[in-house]
Design a protein around this motif. Structure first.
Motif, PDB file in Angstrom:
ATOM      1  N   SER A 389       0.824  -1.204   0.000  1.00  0.00           N
ATOM      2  CA  SER A 389       0.000   0.000   0.000  1.00  0.00           C
ATOM      3  C   SER A 389       0.859   1.256   0.000  1.00  0.00           C
ATOM      4  N   TYR A 390       1.942   1.218   0.786  1.00  0.00           N
ATOM      5  CA  TYR A 390       2.861   2.359   0.749  1.00  0.00           C
ATOM      6  C   TYR A 390       3.376   2.575  -0.671  1.00  0.00           C
ATOM      7  N   CYS A 526       8.318   9.794   6.128  1.00  0.00           N
ATOM      8  CA  CYS A 526       7.169   9.178   6.790  1.00  0.00           C
ATOM      9  C   CYS A 526       7.309   9.259   8.303  1.00  0.00           C
ATOM     10  N   SER A 527       6.182   9.115   8.976  1.00  0.00           N
ATOM     11  CA  SER A 527       6.182   8.952  10.429  1.00  0.00           C
ATOM     12  C   SER A 527       5.236   7.823  10.787  1.00  0.00           C
ATOM     13  N   VAL A 528       5.478   7.209  11.941  1.00  0.00           N
ATOM     14  CA  VAL A 528       4.576   6.223  12.524  1.00  0.00           C
ATOM     15  C   VAL A 528       4.366   6.638  13.971  1.00  0.00           C
ATOM     16  N   LEU A 529       3.115   6.803  14.372  1.00  0.00           N
ATOM     17  CA  LEU A 529       2.820   7.255  15.724  1.00  0.00           C
ATOM     18  C   LEU A 529       1.599   6.527  16.264  1.00  0.00           C
ATOM     19  N   SER A 530       1.558   6.380  17.571  1.00  0.00           N
ATOM     20  CA  SER A 530       0.446   5.665  18.204  1.00  0.00           C
ATOM     21  C   SER A 530      -0.656   6.639  18.567  1.00  0.00           C
ATOM     22  N   ALA A 556       8.451  -1.469  16.108  1.00  0.00           N
ATOM     23  CA  ALA A 556       8.863  -2.310  14.983  1.00  0.00           C
ATOM     24  C   ALA A 556       9.292  -1.469  13.788  1.00  0.00           C
ATOM     25  N   TYR A 557       8.549  -0.413  13.502  1.00  0.00           N
ATOM     26  CA  TYR A 557       8.910   0.435  12.360  1.00  0.00           C
ATOM     27  C   TYR A 557      10.159   1.265  12.638  1.00  0.00           C
ATOM     28  N   MET A 563       8.962   2.473   5.342  1.00  0.00           N
ATOM     29  CA  MET A 563       7.616   1.942   5.140  1.00  0.00           C
ATOM     30  C   MET A 563       7.549   0.881   4.051  1.00  0.00           C
ATOM     31  N   ALA A 564       8.568   0.773   3.243  1.00  0.00           N
ATOM     32  CA  ALA A 564       8.574  -0.252   2.196  1.00  0.00           C
ATOM     33  C   ALA A 564       8.931  -1.627   2.741  1.00  0.00           C
ATOM     34  N   VAL A 565       9.364  -1.696   3.989  1.00  0.00           N
ATOM     35  CA  VAL A 565       9.685  -2.995   4.600  1.00  0.00           C
ATOM     36  C   VAL A 565       8.376  -3.732   4.897  1.00  0.00           C
ATOM     37  N   ASP A 566       8.288  -4.969   4.459  1.00  0.00           N
ATOM     38  CA  ASP A 566       7.124  -5.814   4.707  1.00  0.00           C
ATOM     39  C   ASP A 566       7.328  -6.514   6.047  1.00  0.00           C
TER      40      ASP A 566
END
Length: 890
Positions: A389-390, A526-530, A556-557, A563-566
């Motif tokens: 999806s990314y 990109c960012s990943v946040l809870s 994990a991220y 974000m391309a890591v599966d």
């Protein structure tokens, strides 16, 4: 009070008697089948029946609620209390202080401007992640926060002294909604009344959208704009239509891999597709037997993302368990149980379902690990599809950059180490936000994943800015007691503050080397946040794609770094033996998580943490605080200024007139958020707000954020429509606060164009698509709109709070007829608009005439003034003007 039903009865709990208003006194069986949330509203009407604001007919209309009927009946809801956070609380107190001045000018008593019910403000939105990844990050960020915000905090302390019923929880304590859940919420109020004790449900409104988090505890409340909250503080009821209630039935239990975050992202997607704006959502079913209170609070928290007014759970054994765990007094817990059972508000497994307007169902066992993004909380992506999806979502961005979709990789050096920085890199990984930091399962899960990763020899990637911002100090206590804090810190997740941080846009700066690599190579970061919000331009100016995820997935991220890591099939790294390590290798079991929770979290933690919750630290108590009931405005202040709303106000109401000769300030598309309209994050160096601050002698390093400057209308009106990702179709090819002035055709900042229009006496309108004003309950999105000279907004649809806020500031909300929008009507924003037939605000539809040199188009639109009380607010020029006149007239 009139009390025509004779509903006041007595309830004995232990050795104490309480008065209460018995729902069964309405006298028919319909009440038994009402949804839980409507029973709370019914009690509220019974208790406040006065024959004027609340009538016998209002009570009967709610008691005989028809779940299939479209809302038509207006009622007046009187919340038991108001809760605020500092970004919205400072302008609220500014308004109250200005209202005291205006009251004196109108010949009234300044003391009449005073909260009549408890109002509690938690300072939680001002801490930024300036320092991270070190043991002293928390201390450094706290010191910077106080240095930046001394003036605001001193003003709040003045308000605490000047107003009755107003308490402030100092900074570095926790996030407002977690503090509310863990400490402030009463569930059932117990107050002196007529020489005895009166018990009634805890209800509230709050100046933050996620006030609904407390719905998980069975408390009915929701977010409103600051102006509506101010009116509630001054004794005005919240007028509303009796809502439809959507039942959401839960079955089964979550699987081993799924978290409460995954559940809430699934529910958000389902409810957004269903359409629940303006409705209540009520969770029920035997799935609640397996849903801890913290998971319920996570679901309640995300109600604004559903679009609903609230997302509530009934009171049951789990409610009592949590009240005991969080240190509530035993007599209070007994009262909650007895009261809920006496009123038919108690849930037992297998009980009959209430009547609902519609029902959705979900088997909890079908929930799978998920993300949401890259710019809306409802856009769920199953984790197993996240990498693909990314790739799809990034294609348009990459093509727009170079015409080709090939990713770019650059090289940078930091702290003596050279490493690549690429498109798709996760530059921010933040465990943040009330949504998840209140939930021990996901927080302990993140800690265990960090422990397992550390044992394998894994480390976070050097380009990732990591942070941990717990919602309360209780979280720190149990992470430390579980021996997990060291593991999180070893991966860079050091505690950076107790506040909203990244979720509100206070992510702080990226390292200069990283920022330069992004800007020089136009990288897609990109960012990943809870968190619960990932709107465009909110998280960080250099980060275009933002994904919501559970705290374990944030860790994990940070390990994966891109974000391309599966995460299902690609390794996160290699262990000390050089063997690949996959997410499944370090994912903790639910049994391990729950065992740690049971062994390490107890009521003593909560009692110790909240023992001195209002006391504050040395920084707080050393503030120089002005005195007096009337605030002495400092003319050179850049944080707190006397607002202009009441200048020239008289007791007489000006007539509502048609709008003629208006120009379009902005022509906008769908899903324009309140962040687009009034950003909360950093102030861009080339913005009108920055120019103003520099002219006042403020250096760029001290600009702070728009959120922290909300007590200064000069900054905020310049920041309106200044989001860096705003796309105004009147200024094609641009992003940010730009427009084209008509008829000159000159491209200007929206603020400068507004000044020119206002100097010429030209009224303004804003045209938008669907879901206009989605997101935070941001009163400045309406205040700034007004101060820019906008008289009306014409949109395809509105989010509830923003529509209400526009009315609260005297701006007319209009809605295209079904099937119409700017495109279908051929509007391009160059027209001159006349809006006629307002009839003193009484009209349900009005006529719009749009004139260009080559054509004239006339069409009808709906007036979105939905209740008689809203009309009173509008014709008075706003809710605060209405309240002032009422109080001044006695």
């Amino acid at each position: 009070m009139k009390h025509s039903f004779g509903a006041r009865s007595q309830l004995r709990v232990g050795n104490r008697d309480y008065d209460y208003f018995q729902l069964s006194a309405v006298g028919d069986g319909d009440v038994d089948g009402l949804p839980y949330s409507l029973k709370i509203l019914l009690e509220n009407l019974l208790r406040h029946e006065d024959g004027v604001n609340v009538t016998r007919d209002d009570i009967l209309a709610l008691a005989h609620w028809d779940p299939g009927q479209q809302p038509t009946q207006e009622i007046a809801f009187t919340p038991s209390r108001v809760i605020l956070q500092d970004f919205t609380g400072v302008p609220a107190v500014v308004d109250l202080a200005a209202m005291r001045d205006a009251m004196v000018q109108l010949g009234g008593d300044a003391a009449a401007i005073n909260p009549l019910s408890p109002a509690e403000l938690v300072i939680d939105h001002s801490v930024q992640v300036d320092r991270y990844g070190t043991a002293d990050a928390l201390a450094q960020n706290n010191a910077i926060e106080f240095d930046r915000n001394k003036e605001r905090y001193a003003f709040l302390r003045w308000g605490q002294n000047a107003f009755d019923n107003f308490r402030v929880v100092p900074p570095n304590t926790g996030i407002v909604h977690q503090v509310n859940l863990e400490y402030l919420a009463r569930v059932v109020f117990d107050v002196e009344s007529g020489g005895g004790r009166l018990a009634y449900p805890d209800t509230l409104v709050g100046t933050d959208s996620h006030t609904t988090m407390v719905n998980g505890l069975g408390v009915l409340g929701w977010g409103v704009g600051g102006i509506e909250a101010e009116a509630a503080m001054l004794g005005q009821p919240v007028t509303m239509l009796i809502p439809q209630v959507v039942g959401f039935k839960l079955h089964g239990r979550l699987t081993e891999a799924a978290t409460a975050t995954d559940l809430v992202l699934t529910v958000t997607e389902m409810l957004r597709k269903t359409g629940v704006v303006g409705k209540f959502v009520e969770f029920y079913g035997d799935g609640l037997d397996h849903l801890p209170l913290a998971d319920r609070a996570t679901l309640g928290n995300m109600s604004p993302e559903f679009g609903s007014t609230c997302g509530i759970f009934p009171i049951d054994r789990e409610t009592l368990r949590y009240l005991a765990l969080s240190g509530r007094p035993e007599e209070q817990i007994h009262l909650v149980e007895a009261y809920a059972k006496a009123q038919g508000m108690w849930r037992e497994p297998g009980q009959a379902d209430a009547r609902y307007s519609a029902v959705l169902e979900l088997d909890l066992g079908t929930v799978e690990p998920s993300l949401a993004g890259p710019k809306r909380p409802q856009d769920r992506i199953p984790l197993r599809q996240a990498a693909a999806s990314y790739g799809e979502l990034s294609q348009p961005v990459l093509k727009a950059r170079s015409g080709a979709a090939q990713p770019v990789q650059a090289t940078t050096q930091m702290d003596g180490t050279t490493f690549p920085v690429s498109d798709g890199d996760v530059l921010i990984a933040a465990i943040t936000s009330c949504t998840n930091t209140s939930n021990p399962a996901v927080m302990v899960g993140a800690g265990l994943l960090a422990r397992n990763a550390r044992a394998k020899g894994l480390a976070t990637q050097p380009w990732v800015k990591t942070s941990l911002a717990p919602g309360s100090k209780v979280v720190t206590d149990y992470l430390r007691k579980c021996d997990l804090l060291d593991d999180l810190e070893a991966l860079g997740f050091n505690i950076v503050g107790y506040g909203c941080t990244t979720c509100i846009g206070n992510s702080g700066p990226l390292r200069e080397e990283i920022a330069a690599a992004v800007k020089d190579n136009d990288l897609l970061a990109c960012s990943v946040l809870s968190g619960n919000r990932n709107f465009e331009g909110r998280i960080h100016a250099l980060v275009q794609m933002n994904f919501l995820a559970s705290p374990p997935l944030v860790v994990a991220y940070a390990l994966a770094g891109n974000m391309a890591v599966d995460l299902y099939n690609d390794p996160l790294g290699t262990d000390t033996e050089g063997e690949p390590v996959y997410l499944r290798d370090i994912w903790p079991s639910s049994q391990e998580i729950h065992d740690l929770i049971r062994a390490n979290i107890d009521s003593g933690m909560f009692q110790d943490s909240y023992a001195g919750v209002f006391a504050g630290d040395a920084n707080w108590n050393s503030l120089q605080v002005p005195g007096g009931d009337i605030y002495e405005w400092a003319p050179d202040s850049t944080y707190v200024k006397h607002p202009p709303y009441f200048q020239g106000m008289t007791l007489e109401v000006d007539p509502v007139t048609d709008i003629t000769g208006a120009r379009v300030l902005a022509l906008l598309g769908d899903s324009v958020t309140t962040d687009h309209i009034s950003p909360a994050g950093s102030i861009a160096a080339d913005s009108p707000a920055a120019d103003y601050l520099r002219a006042q002698g403020v250096e760029q390093k001290d600009f702070n954020s728009y959120g922290s400057r909300r007590g200064n209308h000069e900054v905020m009106m310049r920041g309106t429509f200044a989001n860096i990702r705003l796309r105004n179709q009147l200024a094609p090819g641009t992003e940010g606060g730009w427009t084209t002035h008509m008829p000159s055709g000159e491209q200007l900042s929206i603020y400068d164009a507004s000044l020119r229009y206002q100097a010429d006496g030209t009224p303004l309108v804003v045209i938008a698509g669907t879901e206009y004003g989605t997101g935070s309950s941001r009163d400045w999105a309406a205040k700034g709109t007004l101060l820019l000279g906008v008289k009306a907004v014409l949109a395809a649809s509105y989010e509830r709070i923003h529509r209400s806020n526009l009315i609260g500031m005297g701006v007319l909300p209009l809605q295209f007829m079904d099937g119409d929008d700017a495109g279908s009507l051929g509007l391009d924003g160059t027209e001159v608009f006349d809006i006629t037939g307002l009839d003193e605000g009484r009209a349900s539809t009005v006529t719009v005439t749009a004139r260009r040199e080559d054509t004239t188009r006339t069409f009808q639109v709906r007036v979105r003034i939905d209740t008689p009380k809203e009309r009173e607010y509008f014709v008075n020029g706003g809710i605060l003007h209405y309240v002032l006149r009422q109080l001044a007239r006695g």
